[in-house]
Design a protein around this motif. Structure first.
Motif, PDB file in Angstrom:
ATOM      1  N   CYS A  91       0.305  -1.033  -0.174  1.00 26.51           N
ATOM      2  CA  CYS A  91       0.284   0.035   0.132  1.00 26.51           C
ATOM      3  C   CYS A  91       0.971   1.265   0.237  1.00 26.51           C
ATOM      4  O   CYS A  91      -0.254   2.044  -0.758  1.00 26.51           O
ATOM      5  CB  CYS A  91      -1.304  -0.138   0.988  1.00 26.51           C
ATOM      6  N   ARG A  92       1.491   1.066   0.757  1.00 25.96           N
ATOM      7  CA  ARG A  92       2.834   2.453   0.870  1.00 25.96           C
ATOM      8  C   ARG A  92       3.433   2.309  -0.486  1.00 25.96           C
ATOM      9  O   ARG A  92       3.484   3.493  -0.796  1.00 25.96           O
ATOM     10  CB  ARG A  92       3.441   1.578   2.835  1.00 25.96           C
ATOM     11  N   LEU A  94       2.439   1.801  -3.494  1.00 29.73           N
ATOM     12  CA  LEU A  94       1.452   2.132  -4.782  1.00 29.73           C
ATOM     13  C   LEU A  94       1.047   2.883  -4.223  1.00 29.73           C
ATOM     14  O   LEU A  94       0.955   3.670  -4.797  1.00 29.73           O
ATOM     15  CB  LEU A  94       0.264   1.144  -4.334  1.00 29.73           C
ATOM     16  N   ALA A  95       1.449   3.827  -3.054  1.00 26.87           N
ATOM     17  CA  ALA A  95       0.727   5.782  -3.048  1.00 26.87           C
ATOM     18  C   ALA A  95       1.750   6.708  -3.723  1.00 26.87           C
ATOM     19  O   ALA A  95       1.853   7.674  -4.381  1.00 26.87           O
ATOM     20  CB  ALA A  95       0.887   5.587  -1.283  1.00 26.87           C
ATOM     21  N   ASN A  96       3.339   5.824  -3.420  1.00 27.86           N
ATOM     22  CA  ASN A  96       4.295   6.586  -3.918  1.00 27.86           C
ATOM     23  C   ASN A  96       5.554   6.224  -5.072  1.00 27.86           C
ATOM     24  O   ASN A  96       6.609   7.350  -5.376  1.00 27.86           O
ATOM     25  CB  ASN A  96       4.891   7.560  -2.870  1.00 27.86           C
ATOM     26  N   HIS A  97       5.418   4.548  -5.440  1.00 31.95           N
ATOM     27  CA  HIS A  97       6.714   4.564  -5.945  1.00 31.95           C
ATOM     28  C   HIS A  97       8.576   5.316  -5.638  1.00 31.95           C
ATOM     29  O   HIS A  97       8.611   5.414  -6.902  1.00 31.95           O
ATOM     30  CB  HIS A  97       6.383   4.570  -7.546  1.00 31.95           C
ATOM     31  N   HIS A 117      -3.224   0.994  -8.215  1.00 33.47           N
ATOM     32  CA  HIS A 117      -3.257   2.294  -7.811  1.00 33.47           C
ATOM     33  C   HIS A 117      -3.121   2.014  -6.218  1.00 33.47           C
ATOM     34  O   HIS A 117      -2.559   1.298  -5.836  1.00 33.47           O
ATOM     35  CB  HIS A 117      -4.849   2.625  -7.810  1.00 33.47           C
ATOM     36  N   SER A 118      -3.280   2.737  -5.327  1.00 35.12           N
ATOM     37  CA  SER A 118      -3.222   2.744  -3.771  1.00 35.12           C
ATOM     38  C   SER A 118      -3.959   1.969  -3.422  1.00 35.12           C
ATOM     39  O   SER A 118      -5.181   2.315  -3.797  1.00 35.12           O
ATOM     40  CB  SER A 118      -2.685   4.234  -3.512  1.00 35.12           C
ATOM     41  N   CYS A 119      -3.853   2.024  -1.704  1.00 35.23           N
ATOM     42  CA  CYS A 119      -5.043   0.945  -0.703  1.00 35.23           C
ATOM     43  C   CYS A 119      -6.305   1.989  -1.048  1.00 35.23           C
ATOM     44  O   CYS A 119      -5.795   3.565  -0.814  1.00 35.23           O
ATOM     45  CB  CYS A 119      -4.161   0.886  -0.150  1.00 35.23           C
TER      46      CYS A 119
END
Length: 173
Positions: A91-92, A94-97, A117-119
């Motif tokens: 999740c972390r 996917l949020a910022n790559h 996409h993020s969580c």
């Protein structure tokens, strides 16, 4: 003329022609009340087009927390740990790559997955028709790996509990 032949011969010896090949895929749900697999298989359409598909059916959505532990094993008188063993908070990521090492592993499946996409994740997770030609490029050109037989073992945890145990067996020749 001899010098030209020697130079051509020397460059010919340095060319790398590695080939990625799937051997097997085993996907196990560790909590059947949480998740089941609709499909986890390798398919050979013809000699040049082969792919892997993994389809899940998640019964308890949304996924607010997702982490993945990935280990690589190389076959040397049994499967031995090789090169890496890491855990990523998906999740972390996917949020910022921001982690390039994790990005490489995401790029292995990302273009063929619905997780972009993020969580929270409010749908089943699918990796559909991930072709062997794409993986061959990624593991022999982008980040070359030595020849051998491998197992990529991953344990997927959702909402704080281990949910999936997956083994992908492959070789690089």
């Amino acid at each position: 003329m001899r010098l030209v032949f020697l130079v051509f011969f020397a460059f010919g010896l340095t060319k790398i022609n590695a080939k990625f090949e799937f051997k097997n895929a085993k996907c196990t749900s560790l909590d059947k009340s949480f998740l089941e697999f609709d499909g986890c298989y390798l398919k050979s359409v013809n000699r040049t087009y082969k792919y892997i598909t993994v389809k899940t059916k998640i019964f308890k959505l949304p996924l607010k927390s997702l982490s993945v532990n990935i280990e690589l094993f190389k076959r040397l008188n049994g499967y031995k740990p090789f090169l890496f063993n890491f855990t990523v908070d998906a999740c972390r990521f996917l949020a910022n790559h921001r982690n390039s090492f994790n990005q490489y592993f995401y790029d292995l499946i990302g273009p063929y997955s619905n997780v972009n996409h993020s969580c929270p994740i409010n749908h089943d997770i699918i990796v559909d028709k991930l072709p062997i030609a794409y993986l061959n490029h990624m593991v022999t050109t982008v980040l070359p790996m030595p020849e051998g037989t491998y197992c990529m073992h991953s344990v997927w945890s959702a909402n704080g509990k281990e949910r999936v145990d997956m083994n992908i067996f492959f070789s690089i020749e």
